[in-house]
Scaffold this motif. Structure first.
Motif, PDB file in Angstrom:
ATOM      1  N   GLN A  47       0.818  -1.219   0.000  1.00 39.92           N
ATOM      2  CA  GLN A  47       0.000   0.000   0.000  1.00 39.92           C
ATOM      3  C   GLN A  47       0.850   1.267   0.000  1.00 39.92           C
ATOM      4  O   GLN A  47       0.366   2.348  -0.365  1.00 39.92           O
ATOM      5  CB  GLN A  47      -0.911   0.019   1.232  1.00 39.92           C
ATOM      6  CG  GLN A  47      -1.924  -1.114   1.235  1.00 39.92           C
ATOM      7  CD  GLN A  47      -2.832  -1.072   2.458  1.00 39.92           C
ATOM      8  OE1 GLN A  47      -2.996  -0.015   3.081  1.00 39.92           O
ATOM      9  NE2 GLN A  47      -3.425  -2.208   2.796  1.00 39.92           N
TER      10      GLN A  47
ATOM     11  N   ARG B  40      -9.500  -4.233  -2.765  1.00 45.97           N
ATOM     12  CA  ARG B  40      -9.436  -2.893  -2.189  1.00 45.97           C
ATOM     13  C   ARG B  40      -9.282  -1.787  -3.234  1.00 45.97           C
ATOM     14  O   ARG B  40      -9.844  -0.687  -3.088  1.00 45.97           O
ATOM     15  CB  ARG B  40      -8.266  -2.830  -1.209  1.00 45.97           C
ATOM     16  CG  ARG B  40      -8.191  -1.525  -0.443  1.00 45.97           C
ATOM     17  CD  ARG B  40      -7.178  -1.634   0.667  1.00 45.97           C
ATOM     18  NE  ARG B  40      -7.138  -0.428   1.471  1.00 45.97           N
ATOM     19  CZ  ARG B  40      -6.391  -0.268   2.556  1.00 45.97           C
ATOM     20  NH1 ARG B  40      -5.621  -1.270   2.953  1.00 45.97           N
ATOM     21  NH2 ARG B  40      -6.404   0.870   3.230  1.00 45.97           N
ATOM     22  N   TYR B  41      -8.571  -2.095  -4.329  1.00 42.35           N
ATOM     23  CA  TYR B  41      -8.215  -1.014  -5.252  1.00 42.35           C
ATOM     24  C   TYR B  41      -8.840  -1.114  -6.635  1.00 42.35           C
ATOM     25  O   TYR B  41      -8.731  -0.178  -7.425  1.00 42.35           O
ATOM     26  CB  TYR B  41      -6.690  -0.939  -5.401  1.00 42.35           C
ATOM     27  CG  TYR B  41      -6.006  -0.532  -4.115  1.00 42.35           C
ATOM     28  CD1 TYR B  41      -6.123   0.771  -3.632  1.00 42.35           C
ATOM     29  CD2 TYR B  41      -5.261  -1.462  -3.397  1.00 42.35           C
ATOM     30  CE1 TYR B  41      -5.495   1.135  -2.449  1.00 42.35           C
ATOM     31  CE2 TYR B  41      -4.627  -1.106  -2.219  1.00 42.35           C
ATOM     32  CZ  TYR B  41      -4.755   0.196  -1.737  1.00 42.35           C
ATOM     33  OH  TYR B  41      -4.146   0.563  -0.570  1.00 42.35           O
TER      34      TYR B  41
ATOM     35  N   VAL C  97      -6.051   7.861  -3.418  1.00 42.94           N
ATOM     36  CA  VAL C  97      -5.377   6.846  -4.240  1.00 42.94           C
ATOM     37  C   VAL C  97      -5.016   7.454  -5.587  1.00 42.94           C
ATOM     38  O   VAL C  97      -5.879   8.029  -6.269  1.00 42.94           O
ATOM     39  CB  VAL C  97      -6.262   5.603  -4.442  1.00 42.94           C
ATOM     40  CG1 VAL C  97      -5.612   4.623  -5.417  1.00 42.94           C
ATOM     41  CG2 VAL C  97      -6.548   4.925  -3.118  1.00 42.94           C
TER      42      VAL C  97
ATOM     43  N   PHE D  67      -5.452  -6.887  -2.325  1.00 41.29           N
ATOM     44  CA  PHE D  67      -5.095  -5.749  -3.172  1.00 41.29           C
ATOM     45  C   PHE D  67      -6.153  -5.534  -4.248  1.00 41.29           C
ATOM     46  O   PHE D  67      -6.578  -4.392  -4.498  1.00 41.29           O
ATOM     47  CB  PHE D  67      -3.727  -6.011  -3.801  1.00 41.29           C
ATOM     48  CG  PHE D  67      -3.197  -4.879  -4.612  1.00 41.29           C
ATOM     49  CD1 PHE D  67      -2.607  -3.782  -4.002  1.00 41.29           C
ATOM     50  CD2 PHE D  67      -3.284  -4.887  -6.002  1.00 41.29           C
ATOM     51  CE1 PHE D  67      -2.101  -2.730  -4.759  1.00 41.29           C
ATOM     52  CE2 PHE D  67      -2.786  -3.840  -6.748  1.00 41.29           C
ATOM     53  CZ  PHE D  67      -2.187  -2.761  -6.129  1.00 41.29           C
TER      54      PHE D  67
END
Length: 650
Positions: A544, A608-609, A553, A605
């Motif tokens: 992260q 979340r993104y 982000v 990952f």
């Protein structure tokens, strides 16, 4: 009359016979008395005279031993004894010995008495014409009697050999006539042949009893040399025939240096078979026969001389062959045949321990030479490991041929671990004897050496070979440019070695548990090093850190991270699916550990993104793999087959 009969019964019972029951001994005494009391008066008178004369001869022999005054004439009762014995010789020439035990005893008793008389008179060297005349007559009869005994002795010894030949010929004819017999009958016949084969030499108890009596009579008469010569010649012929049947004559020492190894292996196998048969059947059989024919305590030197003479000639030929084999060119494949020969000679020693000590030393010397050759050949394995310095790595990180060869060689060698331990112990002992006394070591070093030398001599050689192999594999691993493949290579070879050790009780016992645990620890370290080298950077791109700029982000950074992951995973899959992990368990352990490391990190990952990327084509452009795809592609690794991701996804 009654006294004479009882005297003869006593004489007969003192003669050793192969009957254990008192009733049977009494029966023989009664038969002897019946023969003495013949129904014909003339015969009765004659036989009575013989018994009376033999009794008188006993007294005469005792008197000769105690006589103080020179003997001038032979007692009247003893005078006709040579003629009586001469008549017995004529009778036995017609009937032969070994057919009637009582008659044999009477004849041999008479020969013993005339021999004692002759030998005692010769010792006294009396100057008397009547005595000299009687001595000449007695000596002539004694010589004729002993000649008959010698002839019968040889005949009895040879009869067993002739009967065996006849049985073999009859057996061959029977086999030919019954060639259509069913398989079970053949099995029974084979078992019977094996039982007969173990019975060597095959003499009935009656024959041995007669041989023993004849040998005793001849030796007592002063004809030891003639008796021993007849025995030795007959048994040499018998032994030669026995060995010819098992192919002994086919062993040719001169051919050893000329023929190839494959042919020589067959010759060695025949040699081993023949020597083992001598060790287990022929030599013990000959010793048993020799002890039975010459059982007296004062015949010990005769037994030893005859047995040594018989086994020496054969054994020397065995040792000549062994010596010729030792001189052949050394190579690793010869080790196991050399060890077979070493063990065969070791087992031969107990079979000849009753022979002359020089022969035993010759066997031990030949055995030592085979042991030294085995040490040299085993040393060639160490040299071959050291000199294997090829610069071309094994494709796909697979098990190196040197590893396979070395471990298989050690596995077979461990089947001879007791013999090899004996060989190396002897070698180390000789090496120590030839070295000067070392300086005193520090206490710490002494303690470590003491612990090491609790291990067997062969185990120390095994550990040395394993250390050499480890060092060589470490060097070969550096031939791989890819560090990850280097660790796969070390894991493959380390696992192969460990499995070979675990799969062999002999190797496992020699190497010990601590060595095995150390090897397992090294494998785990290789595994961790592989994970760190291959997947460390992959995990870093899912970190992260650096994704947020001013609390939000950063899409460009996130897109770059997904692109890096895709590129790295594609390259790993493309490359490592061609690598080989041949051990299925280790292959599975690697895949499971990779999945446990990568999939949770990627799923987190991804979950979340992914939402921070624009939906549609842009997402597909950067997010190439779903979490479940990762697990599927990991299962392709280490199969040794290049897999097209595009083809698999379709």
């Amino acid at each position: 009359m009654e006294k004479a009969g009882n005297h003869h019964a006593n004489e007969s019972s003192e003669t050793p016979v192969h009957k254990s029951e008192d009733h049977e001994n009494k029966q023989h005494s009664d038969e002897s008395e019946q023969k003495l009391h013949s129904s014909t008066p003339d015969s009765e008178s004659s036989e009575q005279s013989l018994v009376q004369v033999m009794e008188a001869v006993d007294d005469f022999i005792k008197a000769l031993s105690a006589e103080k005054d020179p003997l001038r004439e032979i007692p009247p009762a003893v005078e006709p004894f040579p003629e009586k014995v001469d008549s017995l010789v004529s009778k036995m020439e017609s009937s032969g010995l070994g057919r009637d035990e009582t008659e044999d005893s009477v004849f041999i008793d008479a020969v013993n008495r005339i021999s004692k008389s002759v030998m005692r008179l010769r010792e006294l060297k009396l100057d008397s014409t009547p005595v000299s005349s009687w001595l000449n007559r007695a000596s002539s009869v004694q010589h004729r009697a002993v000649s008959l005994l010698d002839e019968e002795f040889r005949h009895l010894l040879d009869r067993s050999r002739e009967e065996k030949k006849k049985n073999i010929n009859d057996g061959n004819n029977s086999d030919h006539n019954n060639s259509t017999a069913n398989e079970s009958d053949r099995c029974v016949l084979q078992d019977q042949e094996e039982e007969e084969e173990e019975s060597f030499p095959d003499f009935p108890p009656e024959s041995i009893s007669t041989l023993k009596k004849i040998a005793g009579a001849m030796i007592s008469a002063g004809y030891e040399a003639e008796c021993c010569m007849s025995y030795e010649m007959s048994r040499r012929h018998a032994f030669k025939e026995e060995l010819s049947e098992v192919g002994f004559e086919g062993i040719n020492v001169e051919d050893v240096q000329r023929i190839g190894w494959e042919s020589l292996e067959g010759e060695i196998a025949s040699w081993i078979s023949i020597v083992r048969r001598c060790s287990t059947v022929l030599f013990p059989g000959e010793l048993s026969l020799c002890n039975a024919v010459f059982p007296d305590q004062d015949h010990a030197s005769i037994r030893k001389r005859l047995f040594t003479g018989l086994v020496s000639a054969v054994t020397i030929r065995f040792l000549d062959f062994s010596g010729a084999v030792v001189l052949t060119k050394r190579s690793s494949e010869k080790l196991f045949k050399f060890l077979d020969m070493y063990e065969t000679l070791r087992d031969l020693i107990p079979a000849v321990e009753q022979s002359d000590s020089d022969l035993i030393q010759e066997i031990k010397l030949a055995q030592t030479r085979l042991g030294e050759a085995a040490v040299t050949i085993f040393g060639e394995l160490e040299k071959s490991i050291k000199s294997d310095n090829g610069r071309t790595p094994v494709p796909s990180g697979a098990v190196h041929p040197l590893t396979r060869y070395t471990m298989n060689y050690l596995k077979y060698a461990c089947e001879y671990k007791e013999t090899l331990d004996q060989v190396f112990q002897h070698y180390e002992s000789n090496q120590t004897d030839n070295k000067p006394e070392p300086e005193t070591k520090p206490k710490q070093q002494q303690r470590e050496d003491d612990e090491e030398y609790k291990v067997s001599a062969f185990a120390r050689q095994m550990i040395r070979v394993m250390e050499l192999l480890d060092a060589n594999l470490e060097i070969k691993s550096k031939l791989y440019r890819d560090p990850s493949l280097r660790y796969i290579f070390l894991m493959n070879n380390g696992r192969y070695i460990l499995q070979k050790i675990k799969g062999s009780i002999e190797i496992r016992d020699l190497m010990g548990q601590s060595w095995t645990r150390k090897r397992s620890t090294e494998l785990r370290q290789y595994h961790k090093s592989y994970q760190r080298e291959t997947w460390g950077k992959v995990l870093q791109c899912m970190n992260q850190e650096g994704l947020q700029v001013n609390g939000k982000v950063s899409k460009p950074v996130l897109k770059e991270r997904f692109k890096i992951f895709n590129t790295m995973f594609d390259e790993i899959h493309k490359t490592q699916s061609t690598w080989i992990v041949s051990d299925e368990q280790m292959q599975s352990e690697l895949r499971v550990s990779i999945s446990a490391l990568v999939i949770p990190a990627y799923r987190s990952f991804f979950g979340r993104y992914k939402q921070h990327l624009d939906s549609g084509k842009q997402t597909d452009k950067y997010v190439k793999y779903q979490p479940e795809d990762i697990e599927s592609f990991i299962d392709d690794l280490f199969d040794g087959n290049p897999t097209s991701m595009a083809r698999k996804r379709n």
